[in-house]
Design an enzyme around this catalytic site. Structure first.
Site, PDB file in Angstrom:
ATOM      1  N   TYR A 302       0.847  -1.205   0.000  1.00  0.00           N
ATOM      2  CA  TYR A 302       0.000   0.000   0.000  1.00  0.00           C
ATOM      3  C   TYR A 302       0.873   1.242   0.000  1.00  0.00           C
ATOM      4  O   TYR A 302       1.608   1.514   0.954  1.00  0.00           O
ATOM      5  CB  TYR A 302      -0.918  -0.022   1.218  1.00  0.00           C
ATOM      6  CG  TYR A 302      -2.099   0.908   1.128  1.00  0.00           C
ATOM      7  CD1 TYR A 302      -3.328   0.456   0.654  1.00  0.00           C
ATOM      8  CD2 TYR A 302      -2.015   2.234   1.524  1.00  0.00           C
ATOM      9  CE1 TYR A 302      -4.431   1.295   0.573  1.00  0.00           C
ATOM     10  CE2 TYR A 302      -3.106   3.083   1.446  1.00  0.00           C
ATOM     11  CZ  TYR A 302      -4.313   2.604   0.975  1.00  0.00           C
ATOM     12  OH  TYR A 302      -5.401   3.447   0.898  1.00  0.00           O
ATOM     13  N   TYR A 353      -5.496   5.330  -7.655  1.00  0.00           N
ATOM     14  CA  TYR A 353      -5.844   5.137  -6.253  1.00  0.00           C
ATOM     15  C   TYR A 353      -7.280   4.661  -6.170  1.00  0.00           C
ATOM     16  O   TYR A 353      -8.213   5.454  -6.120  1.00  0.00           O
ATOM     17  CB  TYR A 353      -5.657   6.438  -5.468  1.00  0.00           C
ATOM     18  CG  TYR A 353      -5.921   6.284  -3.990  1.00  0.00           C
ATOM     19  CD1 TYR A 353      -4.945   5.780  -3.145  1.00  0.00           C
ATOM     20  CD2 TYR A 353      -7.148   6.622  -3.434  1.00  0.00           C
ATOM     21  CE1 TYR A 353      -5.180   5.627  -1.787  1.00  0.00           C
ATOM     22  CE2 TYR A 353      -7.392   6.467  -2.081  1.00  0.00           C
ATOM     23  CZ  TYR A 353      -6.406   5.973  -1.265  1.00  0.00           C
ATOM     24  OH  TYR A 353      -6.639   5.809   0.078  1.00  0.00           O
TER      25      TYR A 353
END
Ligand code: ZN
Lengths: 399, 144
Positions: A302, A353
């Site tokens: 991440y 994203y």
């Protein structure tokens, strides 16, 4: 440090379920998708995931999501004409930390015999709703941050990484290697928002400061897009259209004393502060998978902010504490020759994203052998979820 | 103009049933931290039970207002309209003296960006907001 009494040794659903379908919309810069609603993108991604799995979308009987997902299962169900919804679940928490947790819950619902096919989905049009890089009111804990000008996730993580620099001697220069690795991979991925846009070290280091030590290219994209995937049992997965990708392990965790962590008052334990609160998570995950960090062939980490990747490499045991910065600076995230090719689609920094779910779909592609930066002979992929949110989750996928 | 470190349009605290005494003391320019009445552990932000011993009773203990910068960032990109003219500004996590590991997110009002460092000693100052609230902020303190 005391061990959790609930430490999930070889949890019963280890390696019992698989991801059999993935579906995505196009990804654009925020505001780039104007012809269809966020709701439509969500439905398109789910429809594509079902087609990829070789099932009728009406066979879906469970729904999992997380974060600020706006399209609740009954809305998805009615739009797609799904006859019966048997399981619905939204993981707590404000951010992407719950992403792999949603996959975990899908696996649990399948393993428990409640559902046959569970869809995990996330649809996010930052142009149609709010941009995540802007101020948002945070009812829990917000009064300890916003009055002092601490308002965005980049600023919150800048505080933990600044401490990491102080404790371990990591540097702002090391951050650039995370951004550049992601960009290199995005240049090979036509779906990536940053496709065709090379990034040099000089451009990274001369870009404007957002929240010191983070400069512009240390911060993730703000994207319009949607992602979905289908989880079913290993038995049913054998009949699927695509090679099944096994969910070897899935876990959620937060350590003692973290509370809201960087998204709150920053009172997490002092010794744990320069981290991403994933040490207990990593123990649970590797115990469940029955493998060690050295057995991981590639990773999707991440990367809402570059500093998270450095701290996550340490928390997950890929590197010793303080070694994450030197590890990335040595080019180890880069495909194909790095020790751990990571974020091979370009990640949240350069592909898009979608709150972390596009890292899971890229993990699935790696295990299928279809990534645009395919790691040769990859058997395992670590996927981590979460940046500023204290509650974290992760997966180990295998083929 | 208030003369405060950040302008008036920045969101003000909205106290809750769990933490209104903390903010009420702030209005009186008293920094008090919640402390378990049974085992004396400090905790922040305020919450109804001690995570160490499980007791639901507590005191509000006055603190010296001295501390050190535990971490900081210099913000050069505004994410709220009220802050556009305030760049750059610092946000500091201040480790308070004498209350265990309790920290406050705040600002060091007289530190230029190049003066900010982890370990910088700081001392409490109060800044009043137009709505009657007051914020605990810090200025550079004596030698540490
Ligand atoms: Zn106690």
């Amino acid at each position: 440090m005391t061990e959790s009494v609930n430490r999930p040794q070889r949890a019963a659903f280890a390696d019992r379920t698989s991801i059999v379908g993935i579906g995505e919309s196009e990804y654009t810069r925020w505001g780039g998708i104007k012809d269809r609603s966020e709701y439509q993108l969500c439905l398109e991604a789910i429809t594509r995931a079902a087609a990829d799995a070789g099932i009728d979308v009406k066979d879906i009987d469970g729904f999992c999501s997380y974060g600020y997902e706006r399209h609740e299962p009954v809305q998805v169900q009615v739009a797609l004409g799904i006859p019966e919804m048997r399981f619905s679940n939204l993981v707590w928490g404000a951010g992407g930390g719950a992403c792999a947790g949603a996959v975990m819950n899908a696996a649990l619902a399948v393993h428990a015999g409640i559902c046959k096919y569970v869809v995990v989905y996330r649809s996010i049009c930052q142009g149609q709703y709010e941009r995540y890089g802007h101020y948002r009111e945070r009812p829990a804990g917000g009064q300890y941050m916003a009055p002092f000008g601490l308002m965005s996730p980049a600023q919150m993580v800048a505080l933990t990484f600044r401490r990491h620099m102080h404790v371990y001697g990591s540097t702002a220069e090391q951050l650039s290697h995370v951004a550049l690795a992601c960009r290199e991979h995005a240049l090979r991925n036509p779906r990536a928002v940053r496709y065709g846009q090379p990034l040099t070290l000089e451009q990274h280091r001369s870009a404007r400061v957002i929240a010191d030590p983070f400069r512009l290219h240390d911060c993730c994209l703000e994207t319009d897009g949607a992602c979905a995937l289908i989880v079913t049992s290993n038995e049913r997965a054998r009949d699927g259209r695509a090679p099944p990708v096994r969910i070897l392990a899935a876990a959620q965790a937060s350590n003692k004393g973290w509370g809201l962590g960087p998204m709150g008052s920053h009172n997490m334990p002092i010794e744990d502060y320069p981290s991403v609160n994933s040490k207990a998570l990593a123990r649970a995950l590797f115990d469940m998978a029955g493998i060690a960090p050295k057995d991981i062939d590639c990773a999707q980490i991440y990367d809402a902010f570059t500093g998270i990747v450095i701290m996550a490499l340490e928390d997950f045991g890929i590197c010793a504490p303080g070694e994450g910065g030197p590890f990335v600076a040595a080019g180890n995230l880069l495909w194909p020759h790095g020790k751990l090719p990571s974020n091979t689609s370009g990640g949240l920094l350069s592909e898009g994203y979608v709150h972390g779910l596009n890292l899971v779909t890229e993990g699935v592609r790696q295990m299928r052998g279809t990534s645009t930066s395919q790691v040769a002979d990859a058997r395992t992929c670590l996927v981590t979820s979460g940046g500023a949110q204290a509650h974290k989750s992760a997966l180990i996928l295998a083929n | 103009m208030s003369g405060n470190y950040l302008p008036d349009g920045v969101p003000s605290p909205h106290p809750t049933q769990d933490d209104y005494p903390f903010w009420d003391y702030c209005k009186e320019h008293e920094l008090r931290i919640q402390q378990c009445a049974a085992c004396n552990t400090f905790r922040h932000p305020p919450r109804p039970v001690c995570g160490e011993c499980g007791h639901f009773t507590w005191n509000w203990t006055a603190v010296s207002g001295l501390g050190t910068v535990f971490s900081y960032t210099i913000i050069n990109h505004s994410v709220h309209p009220a802050l556009k003219e305030s760049l750059p500004y610092n946000v500091a996590v201040v480790l308070l003296d004498g209350v265990g590991d309790v920290r406050l997110v705040s600002n060091v009002i007289d530190a230029a960006p190049e003066q900010m460092r982890i370990g910088l000693p700081v001392e409490l100052v109060w800044q009043d907001l137009p709505d009657g609230m007051a914020l605990p902020r810090f200025r550079k303190g004596g030698a540490a």
